[in-house]
Structure formats: structure tokens, C-alpha cells
Design a protein around this motif. Structure first.
Motif, short mmCIF file in Angstrom:
data_model
loop_
_atom_site.label_atom_id
_atom_site.label_comp_id
_atom_site.label_asym_id
_atom_site.label_seq_id
_atom_site.Cartn_x
_atom_site.Cartn_y
_atom_site.Cartn_z
N PRO A 214 0.82 -1.21 0.00
CA PRO A 214 0.00 0.00 0.00
C PRO A 214 0.86 1.27 0.00
O PRO A 214 1.92 1.30 0.65
CB PRO A 214 -0.81 -0.13 1.29
CG PRO A 214 -0.87 -1.60 1.55
CD PRO A 214 0.44 -2.15 1.08
N PRO A 215 0.43 2.31 -0.72
CA PRO A 215 1.22 3.54 -0.83
C PRO A 215 1.64 4.13 0.51
O PRO A 215 2.79 4.57 0.67
CB PRO A 215 0.30 4.49 -1.60
CG PRO A 215 -0.57 3.59 -2.41
CD PRO A 215 -0.79 2.37 -1.57
N ARG A 216 0.74 4.16 1.49
CA ARG A 216 1.10 4.76 2.77
C ARG A 216 2.19 3.95 3.48
O ARG A 216 3.06 4.52 4.17
CB ARG A 216 -0.13 4.87 3.68
CG ARG A 216 -0.77 3.55 4.06
CD ARG A 216 -2.03 3.71 4.88
NE ARG A 216 -2.63 2.42 5.21
CZ ARG A 216 -2.26 1.68 6.23
NH1 ARG A 216 -1.30 2.10 7.05
NH2 ARG A 216 -2.85 0.51 6.47
N ILE A 217 2.17 2.62 3.29
CA ILE A 217 3.20 1.77 3.89
C ILE A 217 4.54 1.98 3.19
O ILE A 217 5.59 2.10 3.83
CB ILE A 217 2.80 0.28 3.82
CG1 ILE A 217 1.49 0.05 4.57
CG2 ILE A 217 3.90 -0.60 4.35
CD1 ILE A 217 1.58 0.26 6.07
N ARG A 219 5.50 4.62 1.57
CA ARG A 219 6.02 5.96 1.92
C ARG A 219 6.70 5.92 3.29
O ARG A 219 7.74 6.55 3.50
CB ARG A 219 4.89 6.99 1.92
CG ARG A 219 4.44 7.42 0.53
CD ARG A 219 3.59 8.68 0.60
NE ARG A 219 2.37 8.46 1.36
CZ ARG A 219 1.22 8.07 0.84
NH1 ARG A 219 1.13 7.83 -0.47
NH2 ARG A 219 0.14 7.91 1.58
N ALA A 220 6.12 5.17 4.22
CA ALA A 220 6.72 5.06 5.55
C ALA A 220 8.06 4.33 5.48
O ALA A 220 9.02 4.69 6.18
CB ALA A 220 5.77 4.34 6.50
N ARG A 222 10.01 4.37 2.89
CA ARG A 222 10.93 5.32 2.26
C ARG A 222 11.57 6.23 3.30
O ARG A 222 12.77 6.54 3.21
CB ARG A 222 10.18 6.16 1.22
CG ARG A 222 11.02 7.28 0.60
CD ARG A 222 10.14 8.28 -0.12
NE ARG A 222 10.90 9.35 -0.73
CZ ARG A 222 11.36 10.41 -0.09
NH1 ARG A 222 11.14 10.55 1.23
NH2 ARG A 222 12.05 11.35 -0.73
N GLU A 223 10.80 6.66 4.27
CA GLU A 223 11.33 7.56 5.30
C GLU A 223 12.48 6.92 6.07
O GLU A 223 13.35 7.62 6.59
CB GLU A 223 10.22 8.00 6.26
CG GLU A 223 9.17 8.89 5.62
CD GLU A 223 9.78 10.13 4.98
OE1 GLU A 223 10.53 10.84 5.68
OE2 GLU A 223 9.53 10.37 3.78
N VAL A 241 6.48 -0.97 10.72
CA VAL A 241 5.69 -0.33 9.66
C VAL A 241 4.83 -1.35 8.93
O VAL A 241 3.64 -1.15 8.69
CB VAL A 241 6.63 0.40 8.66
CG1 VAL A 241 5.85 0.84 7.43
CG2 VAL A 241 7.28 1.61 9.33
#
Length: 246
Positions: A214-217, A219-220, A222-223, A241
Motif C-alpha cells: 500500500p502507498p502509505r506503507i 512511503r513510511a 521510504r522515510e 511499519v
């Protein structure tokens, strides 16, 4: 359709063997014949058109159409004798400067990190856009005599690959990783697997890959690699995450 590669799995140089095997399995289920660990010895023609290819091991593959995908080389011949540092592109520093008032960006830029690490040349659309803007800002700062306001270019590269219904997405540096750590894998659906992987270069996690994450996962994740850290420091955070996916 047949695919010939000198790698042991498709896209191994970029994604690593583990992820390459997952993608290779999908291609095979879609009817693609993979010839891995092979090189092409020659082409055969009929009536002036390619009709078959011959592999180094003697295998002959009939073909209506032949697509040769061998990558690209930076177009730097016109800079011969310019005095600029040209080697696998135009070498530049962490500010994208190759020489006083000469800045480079995009596929041709071979950029050294701020810590003096090896040069990196990125052939990604996003990098060309972001590095172009950074190089322009730094050039203007130098022209105005305000070198102190120049900013080090510290991208987190992003690219993706469309493969059937899948879109593998990657952030950071994957190529050249000495270790690929699979932190999540669900192969229950053969045609729609889920994979998350961390890529370790010189002891630090520099990249992350997601397939159906999922995109939100993603992105997390990536951080976690914006500032490269040892695998031990990143693995537990990545597990936390990913636990949000259930």
C-alpha cells in the motif's frame, strides 16, 4: 515470446535474485519462455529481415520480431577536449558542479556524494527533473556570488516498472547492493504477490522495494532510508511499519 538474459533471473542487477525469481515466475505463467544465463551469438535473416537468434549454447529461437535491449551510453563525445571530467558521464560534485559555472543534471550527470563516495549516475525521469532544478539553483547562487547558499543535492531516487498487473516501485539506491533483505513476502497469489525488500550497500540500507505494498506503507518505508543506516537499525522499524498491513 522469449526473453534472453545473461542474468540468472530477470532484472537481477537492479532488484536482486530473490525479487527477480518472483518476477520471472510471473512472466513464465504469462507464457514467456526465459533463457537465463545466456548470451546471443548472432542473428539469422530471411529476405533481409531477422528470423531467428542463435544463443551461445547453440539454441536457436525463431522470431518474427527481435527487440535488442542493451541499455544506453551517455552522449559525451562532444565534450572531448573540453577539460571537463568525463567518465561514464560528466563527473560532478555533490552540488552538481563539474567545473566553475558548469553544472550538469539528468542521465549524463555522474554525481559524487557529499562524503566523497563513489559516483552515481541515475537514468530516472524523476531524477532528471529534481536534479535539473537543484543544478539551476546552485548555478544561479554561484553567478550571484553567494556560493554559501548552494545546497547539496541529496535525492531519494524513485522509479517503477509496469509488469502485467504489477507495478514494482523502488526508492533509493538498489543497484550494487551486496545484500537484499526480504522483510515481507506473501506469495499466496501466484500472479499477485506482495513483496517488500531492503537493499544494503556498504553496510547501510540505501533502498527499498515494494510490490503491491500500500502507498502509505511504502512511503513510511521510504522515510527509513532517507538517511542511510545499518540494517539492524532499520529492520525492526520496517517490521513495525509492515505490521500495519495486518
Amino acid at each position: 515470446m522469449s526473453v534472453v538474459t545473461d542474468e540468472t533471473t530477470p532484472m537481477e542487477r537492479v532488484f536482486g535474485a530473490e525479487v527477480g525469481r518472483v518476477l520471472g515466475g510471473i512472466h513464465q505463467r504469462m507464457g514467456v519462455t526465459l533463457h537465463t544465463g545466456q548470451t546471443v551469438a548472432g542473428l539469422e535473416r530471411t529476405a533481409g529481415e531477422a528470423s531467428a537468434i542463435r544463443l551461445a549454447d547453440g539454441t536457436k529461437i525463431l522470431a518474427d520480431t527481435v527487440l535488442v535491449a542493451i541499455g544506453s551510453a551517455p552522449n559525451t563525445e562532444w565534450l572531448d577536449g573540453s577539460g571537463l571530467p568525463v567518465r561514464d558521464g560528466v563527473e560532478c560534485d555533490a552540488y552538481c558542479a563539474a567545473a566553475p559555472r558548469v553544472y550538469v543534471a539528468g542521465d549524463v550527470a555522474n554525481r559524487r556524494s557529499a562524503t566523497g563516495g563513489r559516483g552515481v549516475r541515475m537514468e530516472h525521469r524523476m531524477n532528471a527533473t529534481e536534479q535539473g532544478a537543484a543544478a539551476a539553483r546552485n548555478l544561479l547562487s554561484e553567478i550571484r556570488g553567494t556560493n554559501g547558499s548552494r545546497a547539496v543535492y541529496t535525492p531519494v531516487p524513485y522509479f517503477w516498472s509496469d509488469q502485467y498487473a504489477l507495478k514494482p516501485q523502488a526508492h533509493g539506491i538498489l543497484r550494487g547492493a551486496e545484500r537484499v533483505e526480504i522483510v515481507y513476502q506473501d506469495l499466496g497469489s501466484a500472479d499477485r504477490p506482495r513483496v517488500a525488500a531492503l537493499y544494503v550497500c556498504r553496510g547501510l540500507v540505501t533502498g527499498v522495494l515494494g510490490i503491491r505494498i500500500p502507498p502509505r506503507i511504502l512511503r513510511a518505508l521510504r522515510e527509513l532510508i532517507v538517511v542511510p543506516k545499518p540494517l539492524g537499525a532499520v529492520r525492526s522499524q520496517a517490521d513495525h511499519v509492515l505490521s500495519a498491513m495486518g
